[in-house]
Design an enzyme around this catalytic site. Structure first.
Site, PDB file in Angstrom:
ATOM      1  N   LYS A  14       6.463  -4.848  13.445  1.00  0.00           N
ATOM      2  CA  LYS A  14       7.202  -6.082  13.683  1.00  0.00           C
ATOM      3  C   LYS A  14       6.664  -7.202  12.792  1.00  0.00           C
ATOM      4  CE  LYS A  14       7.138  -4.708  18.520  1.00  0.00           C
ATOM      5  NZ  LYS A  14       6.470  -4.994  19.790  1.00  0.00           N
ATOM      6  N   GLY A  15       5.488  -6.959  12.218  1.00  0.00           N
ATOM      7  CA  GLY A  15       4.779  -8.018  11.500  1.00  0.00           C
ATOM      8  C   GLY A  15       5.560  -8.675  10.384  1.00  0.00           C
ATOM      9  N   GLU A  24       6.203  -6.842   2.991  1.00  0.00           N
ATOM     10  CA  GLU A  24       5.074  -6.644   3.908  1.00  0.00           C
ATOM     11  C   GLU A  24       4.418  -7.971   4.262  1.00  0.00           C
ATOM     12  OE1 GLU A  24       3.569  -5.025   5.992  1.00  0.00           O
ATOM     13  OE2 GLU A  24       2.945  -3.030   5.412  1.00  0.00           O
ATOM     14  N   ASP A  25       3.860  -8.006   5.447  1.00  0.00           N
ATOM     15  CA  ASP A  25       3.132  -9.193   5.885  1.00  0.00           C
ATOM     16  C   ASP A  25       1.737  -9.250   5.275  1.00  0.00           C
ATOM     17  OD1 ASP A  25       2.314  -6.946   7.289  1.00  0.00           O
ATOM     18  OD2 ASP A  25       2.815  -7.735   9.258  1.00  0.00           O
ATOM     19  N   ASP A  68      -4.418  -4.836   4.173  1.00  0.00           N
ATOM     20  CA  ASP A  68      -5.850  -4.862   4.483  1.00  0.00           C
ATOM     21  C   ASP A  68      -6.501  -3.685   3.767  1.00  0.00           C
ATOM     22  OD1 ASP A  68      -8.358  -5.096   5.514  1.00  0.00           O
ATOM     23  OD2 ASP A  68      -7.796  -4.818   7.605  1.00  0.00           O
ATOM     24  N   LYS A  87      -5.964  -9.008   1.859  1.00  0.00           N
ATOM     25  CA  LYS A  87      -7.394  -9.129   2.186  1.00  0.00           C
ATOM     26  C   LYS A  87      -8.223  -8.501   1.073  1.00  0.00           C
ATOM     27  CE  LYS A  87      -7.199  -9.176   7.218  1.00  0.00           C
ATOM     28  NZ  LYS A  87      -7.753  -8.495   8.403  1.00  0.00           N
ATOM     29  N   PHE A 114      -9.730 -11.402  10.932  1.00  0.00           N
ATOM     30  CA  PHE A 114      -8.512 -10.983  11.627  1.00  0.00           C
ATOM     31  C   PHE A 114      -7.627 -12.201  11.834  1.00  0.00           C
ATOM     32  CE2 PHE A 114      -5.789  -9.655  15.123  1.00  0.00           C
ATOM     33  CZ  PHE A 114      -5.378  -8.416  14.645  1.00  0.00           C
ATOM     34  N   ARG A 131       2.590 -14.007  17.380  1.00  0.00           N
ATOM     35  CA  ARG A 131       3.525 -13.728  16.280  1.00  0.00           C
ATOM     36  C   ARG A 131       4.380 -14.941  15.958  1.00  0.00           C
ATOM     37  NH1 ARG A 131       3.698  -8.165  15.244  1.00  0.00           N
ATOM     38  NH2 ARG A 131       3.514  -6.789  17.028  1.00  0.00           N
TER      39      ARG A 131
HETATM   40  P1  5GP Z   1      -3.809  -1.617   6.325  1.00  0.00           P
HETATM   41  O1  5GP Z   1      -3.254  -0.230   6.470  1.00  0.00           O
HETATM   42  O2  5GP Z   1      -3.492  -2.249   4.992  1.00  0.00           O
HETATM   43  O3  5GP Z   1      -5.274  -1.662   6.620  1.00  0.00           O
HETATM   44  O4  5GP Z   1      -3.176  -2.499   7.476  1.00  0.00           O
HETATM   45  C1  5GP Z   1      -1.832  -2.782   7.479  1.00  0.00           C
HETATM   46  C2  5GP Z   1      -1.337  -3.315   8.793  1.00  0.00           C
HETATM   47  O5  5GP Z   1      -2.393  -3.628   9.690  1.00  0.00           O
HETATM   48  C3  5GP Z   1      -0.589  -4.607   8.604  1.00  0.00           C
HETATM   49  O6  5GP Z   1       0.766  -4.377   8.294  1.00  0.00           O
HETATM   50  C4  5GP Z   1      -0.789  -5.287   9.924  1.00  0.00           C
HETATM   51  O7  5GP Z   1       0.161  -4.841  10.835  1.00  0.00           O
HETATM   52  C5  5GP Z   1      -2.152  -4.826  10.356  1.00  0.00           C
HETATM   53  N1  5GP Z   1      -3.189  -5.811   9.997  1.00  0.00           N
HETATM   54  C6  5GP Z   1      -4.089  -5.763   8.988  1.00  0.00           C
HETATM   55  N2  5GP Z   1      -4.882  -6.846   8.968  1.00  0.00           N
HETATM   56  C7  5GP Z   1      -4.471  -7.617  10.010  1.00  0.00           C
HETATM   57  C8  5GP Z   1      -4.890  -8.904  10.516  1.00  0.00           C
HETATM   58  O8  5GP Z   1      -5.809  -9.584  10.027  1.00  0.00           O
HETATM   59  N3  5GP Z   1      -4.208  -9.370  11.596  1.00  0.00           N
HETATM   60  C9  5GP Z   1      -3.192  -8.693  12.184  1.00  0.00           C
HETATM   61  N4  5GP Z   1      -2.603  -9.270  13.227  1.00  0.00           N
HETATM   62  N5  5GP Z   1      -2.771  -7.479  11.732  1.00  0.00           N
HETATM   63  C10 5GP Z   1      -3.396  -6.963  10.653  1.00  0.00           C
END
Ligand code: 5GP
Length: 183
Positions: free
Chosen positions: A47-48, A103-104, A107, A135, A156, A169
């Site tokens: 949903k992000g 994408e939001d 990370d 990040k 976070f 959100r």
């Molecule tokens: P990744 O696979 O790149 O580590 O993480 C991707 C997903 O993890 C993002 O689409 C998001 O939903 C969640 N995510 C990563 N970092 C954060 C953060 O700092 N805050 C929140 N709320 N979600 C995060």
């Protein structure tokens, strides 16, 4: 809801609504130039990415299609599991389409790397990524993000679509969640 309404739950406002708006406008101008004469398909991950999708789509002065998919992510935890599962697939057929993943946040980049490979296998004419936030760890991952907004510290964050346990959100900006909230 304003950031001031949840002041006790956040340690720092990283990005204001205005900063996000200005950046999205900037990215949209580039997309318009790069996809002139085409009708790209914007793919968002629920949903992000809902807020960034809504703002990017409305900022674009061209025809676009919008579609969403849902994949499993962090759940209630604050760390990536690396396990990706499709909870809801796209409605659209990607073959021959110019697809932009919206994408939001990136990370570890695991989610995006998986998503890109998955969508690439469906035969799009092109496939690019637009991500609002990145990040530090994301820089190590070999996923090419053509349009990205902001580099943020390794904390976070919540707001502008990003949640903690489904809350925050609807904040208009992006803020660092205070550790006491998830401790
Ligand atoms: P990744 O696979 O790149 O580590 O993480 C991707 C997903 O993890 C993002 O689409 C998001 O939903 C969640 N995510 C990563 N970092 C954060 C953060 O700092 N805050 C929140 N709320 N979600 C995060």
């Amino acid at each position: 809801m304003e950031l001031s309404d949840v002041q006790a739950d956040i340690t720092e406002v990283l990005l204001t609504e205005q900063q996000i708006h200005d950046k999205i406008a900037e990215l949209a101008r580039r997309v318009e130039a790069d996809y002139a004469g085409q009708r790209p398909l914007l793919v968002g991950v629920l949903k992000g990415a809902v807020m960034v999708m809504a703002d990017v789509a409305r900022e674009l002065k061209m025809h676009v299609d919008i579609d969403f998919m849902a994949v499993s992510s962090y759940g209630m935890s604050t760390e990536s599991s690396g396990v990706v599962r499709i909870l809801k697939d796209l409605d659209a057929d990607l073959s021959g389409r110019h697809v932009i993943i919206v994408e939001d946040i990136i990370d570890s980049g695991l989610t995006l790397a998986w998503l890109k490979a998955n969508l690439a296998s469906r035969g799009p004419a092109s496939l690019e990524i637009l991500a609002l936030l990145r990040k530090p760890d994301a820089a190590k991952v070999d996923v090419d993000v053509k349009y990205f907004g902001f580099d943020i510290p390794n904390a976070f964050v919540v707001g502008y679509g990003l949640d903690y346990a489904e809350r925050y959100r609807n904040l208009r900006g992006v803020a660092v969640l205070a550790p006491h909230v998830y401790a």
